[in-house]
Enzyme design. Structure first.
Site, PDB file in Angstrom:
ATOM      1  N   GLY A 153       0.815  -1.210   0.000  1.00  0.00           N
ATOM      2  CA  GLY A 153       0.000   0.000   0.000  1.00  0.00           C
ATOM      3  C   GLY A 153       0.849   1.260   0.000  1.00  0.00           C
ATOM      4  O   GLY A 153       1.981   1.279  -0.497  1.00  0.00           O
ATOM      5  N   SER A 154       0.318   2.300   0.596  1.00  0.00           N
ATOM      6  CA  SER A 154       0.932   3.629   0.488  1.00  0.00           C
ATOM      7  C   SER A 154       2.270   3.769   1.187  1.00  0.00           C
ATOM      8  O   SER A 154       2.962   4.772   0.987  1.00  0.00           O
ATOM      9  CB  SER A 154      -0.036   4.688   1.032  1.00  0.00           C
ATOM     10  OG  SER A 154      -1.178   4.773   0.203  1.00  0.00           O
ATOM     11  N   THR A 155       2.660   2.806   2.022  1.00  0.00           N
ATOM     12  CA  THR A 155       4.001   2.897   2.605  1.00  0.00           C
ATOM     13  C   THR A 155       5.055   2.923   1.503  1.00  0.00           C
ATOM     14  O   THR A 155       6.138   3.497   1.681  1.00  0.00           O
ATOM     15  CB  THR A 155       4.284   1.698   3.540  1.00  0.00           C
ATOM     16  OG1 THR A 155       4.096   0.470   2.820  1.00  0.00           O
ATOM     17  CG2 THR A 155       3.355   1.713   4.745  1.00  0.00           C
TER      18      THR A 155
ATOM     19  N   LYS B 166       5.087   4.581  -1.148  1.00  0.00           N
ATOM     20  CA  LYS B 166       5.250   5.901  -1.786  1.00  0.00           C
ATOM     21  C   LYS B 166       6.581   6.546  -1.417  1.00  0.00           C
ATOM     22  O   LYS B 166       7.128   7.336  -2.196  1.00  0.00           O
ATOM     23  CB  LYS B 166       4.096   6.810  -1.387  1.00  0.00           C
ATOM     24  CG  LYS B 166       2.767   6.383  -1.986  1.00  0.00           C
ATOM     25  CD  LYS B 166       1.613   7.162  -1.394  1.00  0.00           C
ATOM     26  CE  LYS B 166       0.277   6.631  -1.944  1.00  0.00           C
ATOM     27  NZ  LYS B 166      -0.877   7.229  -1.261  1.00  0.00           N
TER      28      LYS B 166
END
Length: 692
Positions: free
Chosen positions: A435-437, A439
């Protein structure tokens, strides 16, 4: 008269010739006596082939009578001794006779042999037995006696003695074979505290003859008290080896006392493998169990036996060879009473190695308690980001490894089997879409490729975006409607659209080159954890030629799979001036030097932005801002669904580390956070742990 003499004189030569002929005929047809060497050679040949019944025929009746053995007993004795020693090969060679030399009294060896009893023949030979412990080498003497047969013929037979089997054997001697077992090595933490070691439990069982006048009723009473079925007890008591006076173990118990009403029950102390942290380290340490039939079938080196313990999960399994040591053995000759006469061969057992981990027992226990509260399923990794030492690796739900050693009741096994959260799954080595980790890594790749800068912004309208109509009905979605958005904002608010735009601008080649440096395809040498390398895409899509897949991958979805251990390690460049520190689990294991994957400037730019994820009021990890230490973090929520439009399971992620004097980094995932706040639920769980 003269004619008669002439006839007589004429016959004499004929009679003489006939006598000579008869003598020669008788000499030619006389049975040649068998030489002792023939018997010796037969003995050697039968011994090589383990033809013990044929050996019996070569022995003198008197010596066999003295031994008290008939043919069947003779063969059985040889077979029992050689099979007990696991003799795989027998080699016997005659020793060459000594050269003819003069003795002290002036006679020669040859003259001495002529003076010996002609009905006795002796010869020495070297015997080599290949046993399960190695070679046994002995020198033996065969004593042969010339015996007369009923038909007047003669034969050479061997005077048998027990020492022909093994030199030190006498009448009544036995051969005892003992296995010398090694001590299994301990697994200890960074401070030497045990994680797997020796322990003791109480084991209750039954002596059948003491069950009383009504055994069935007593068994029912015992079963009720110890919460087992009557079938469990009757099956145990029905085993072939059981005798009325034997203690038959049934199950473990925590209470050493036996109620007076339970006749026949006894409790004994038993040494077992013990796991002090129990469930808190179950997936890391694993457990041992008795070797099964399947284990023995898979044992290509032939080491294990049915009574052996073998690692079945975790480090107990992966480090089995180092931990188990090497079994030894002893072959000795005893007298009739079982007292040792001599040791034939001994191989001392080699104890297993002690394995020291980088794990802290205290932190392992506390982090597991943090994760497992509320019955959540997930994993947490605690790491020192400067040296790579893994301080805690926890997975929930877990199982009790001590119960796996002592034996689960049917009810306990049923409970584990029915648990939909699968307590035997190791989640800190499992691979998830991060997921967004992710980014933070996309940002670093963009900065390195000079496509992204900290100030570069995008005007984004609304909560959905697609590049153009070529994407069909696919849109990238975000949670917060903010515009314009720069790189720092995008990390603070966790904006999917910003990073999708940056990845598309970079193009697949630059994007792949930028993220691969962060450990994709590497298991970091953690073979002991069976750690699979992470992937950014499936084998068929490694070129990320699809822009839609490229966009999805930029914010940690698509086909990306990362383990929590890799996720933790991938954030270390932001703490170490661009150097990626690989995780370490075993002390003194050869490690790889940190590799520079990004520049110090890029590392500090991303770290500062991750700090604002905590400090800025709109940051997704702002709830940690109340903690006294300076923290940086990245949150993420990954949705798993079979196809677009469906609602799937959501997994919440958090990566957090301290910035002032870096000493820890935590990567955490909790499954099924739907409707519970997503990654904020994970933050709330971690906060009490971070406060301490």
């Amino acid at each position: 008269m003269k004619s008669k003499r002439k006839i007589l004189y004429g016959l004499l030569p004929i009679l003489f010739a006939g006598g000579i002929g008869m003598y020669l005929y008788m000499q030619n047809n006389k049975t040649e006596e068998v030489k002792p060497e023939v018997t010796v050679n037969q003995y050697i040949e039968h011994l090589h082939k383990k033809e013990f019944d044929q050996l019996y025929t070569l022995m003198t009746p008197a010596s066999l009578s003295e031994s008290g053995m008939n043919r069947e007993q003779f063969v059985e004795k040889y077979n029992a001794i050689y099979s007990g020693m696991e003799v795989s090969a027998i080699k016997a060679e005659l020793k060459p006779k000594a050269a003819n030399v003069e003795t002290t009294d002036g006679t020669s060896n040859e003259e001495e042999s002529k003076n010996q009893n002609p009905d006795i023949y002796e010869v020495d030979y070297n015997l080599q037995l290949m046993t399960f412990l190695g070679e046994v080498n002995e020198t033996h003497t065969l004593k042969l006696v010339r015996e007369e047969l009923e038909d007047g013929g003669k034969v050479w037979r061997i005077n048998w003695k027990p020492s022909l089997i093994l030199t030190d054997m006498v009448k009544g001697s036995k051969v005892r074979v003992r296995t010398l077992f090694p001590e299994r090595g301990d697994i200890v933490d960074r401070d030497g505290l045990p994680l797997a070691t020796k322990g003791n439990i109480y084991e209750w069982g039954i002596v059948p003859e003491k069950l009383g006048e009504n055994p069935e009723a007593m068994i029912a009473r015992i079963a009720k008290h110890y919460k087992v079925t009557e079938d469990v007890i009757t099956h145990a008591l029905g085993q072939k080896w059981v005798k009325p006076e034997y203690f038959v173990p049934i199950a473990s118990t925590e209470d050493s006392r036996v109620p007076d009403a339970l006749a026949g029950v006894q409790v004994q102390s038993k040494e077992i493998r013990y796991y002090p942290l129990g469930e808190a380290a179950a997936h890391l340490i694993g457990y041992v169990r008795k070797a099964t039939k399947e284990d023995l079938e898979k044992d290509t080196e032939g080491y294990y036996r049915a009574e052996d313990w073998i690692g079945k999960a975790g480090l107990e399994q992966s480090l089995e060879k180092q931990l188990r040591g090497e079994r030894g053995g002893l072959i000795e000759i005893t007298d009739e009473s079982g007292n040792t006469r001599s040791e034939l061969i001994r191989k001392d057992a080699v104890d297993g190695e002690d394995i020291q981990l980088t794990i802290s027992s205290a932190k392992q226990r506390k982090l597991y308690k943090t994760l497992s509260s509320s019955g959540d399923a997930g994993a947490m990794v605690l790491m020192n980001p400067t040296d790579g030492n893994l301080l805690a690796l926890v997975s929930a739900p877990a199982y009790n490894p001590n119960k796996m050693v002592t034996g689960l009741t049917q009810a306990e096994w049923d409970a584990y089997s029915a648990d939909e959260k699968l307590p035997f799954i190791n989640r800190f080595t499992n691979r998830y879409a991060p997921g967004s980790t992710f980014k933070a890594i996309t940002a670093a790749a963009g900065l390195m490729e000079k496509v992204t800068t900290a100030e570069k912004s995008h005007d984004i309208s609304g909560l959905e975006w697609r590049k153009d109509e070529s994407w069909g009905g696919y849109y990238v979605k975000r949670v917060k409607n903010v515009s314009p958005v720069n790189m720092v904002d995008a990390l603070v608010y966790s904006d999917n659209i910003y990073f999708a735009k940056e990845a598309v601008e970079m193009g697949s080649a630059k994007f792949i080159d930028g993220i691969q440096k962060f450990g994709f395809g590497d298991n970091f040498g953690l073979d002991e954890l069976y750690l699979k390398p992470s992937q950014y895409a499936n084998e068929a899509h490694l070129d990320l030629s699809s822009e839609v897949l490229l966009a999805d991958t930029s914010y940690g979805q698509g086909e990306m799979l990362m383990s929590p251990i890799h996720l933790a390690s991938s954030f270390t460049p932001f703490i170490n001036e661009g150097k990626m520190v690989k995780p370490i689990l075993i002390e003194e294991k050869e490690t790889v030097q940190p590799e520079v994957v990004i520049t110090p400037e890029v590392a500090n730019t991303v770290k500062d932005a991750l700090g604002q994820v905590v400090t800025r009021s709109g940051g997704t990890a702002h709830s940690l801002n109340s903690l006294p230490e300076g923290l940086a973090a990245k949150t993420g929520t990954a949705e798993l669904k079979a196809k677009k439009g469906e609602k799937g399971q959501e997994n919440g992620f958090v990566v957090v580390f301290d910035t002032d004097s870096p000493s820890f980094l935590i990567a955490a995932v909790i499954e099924g956070v739907n409707g519970r706040g997503g990654s904020h639920y994970v933050l709330d769980k971690l906060k009490p742990f971070l406060e301490k």
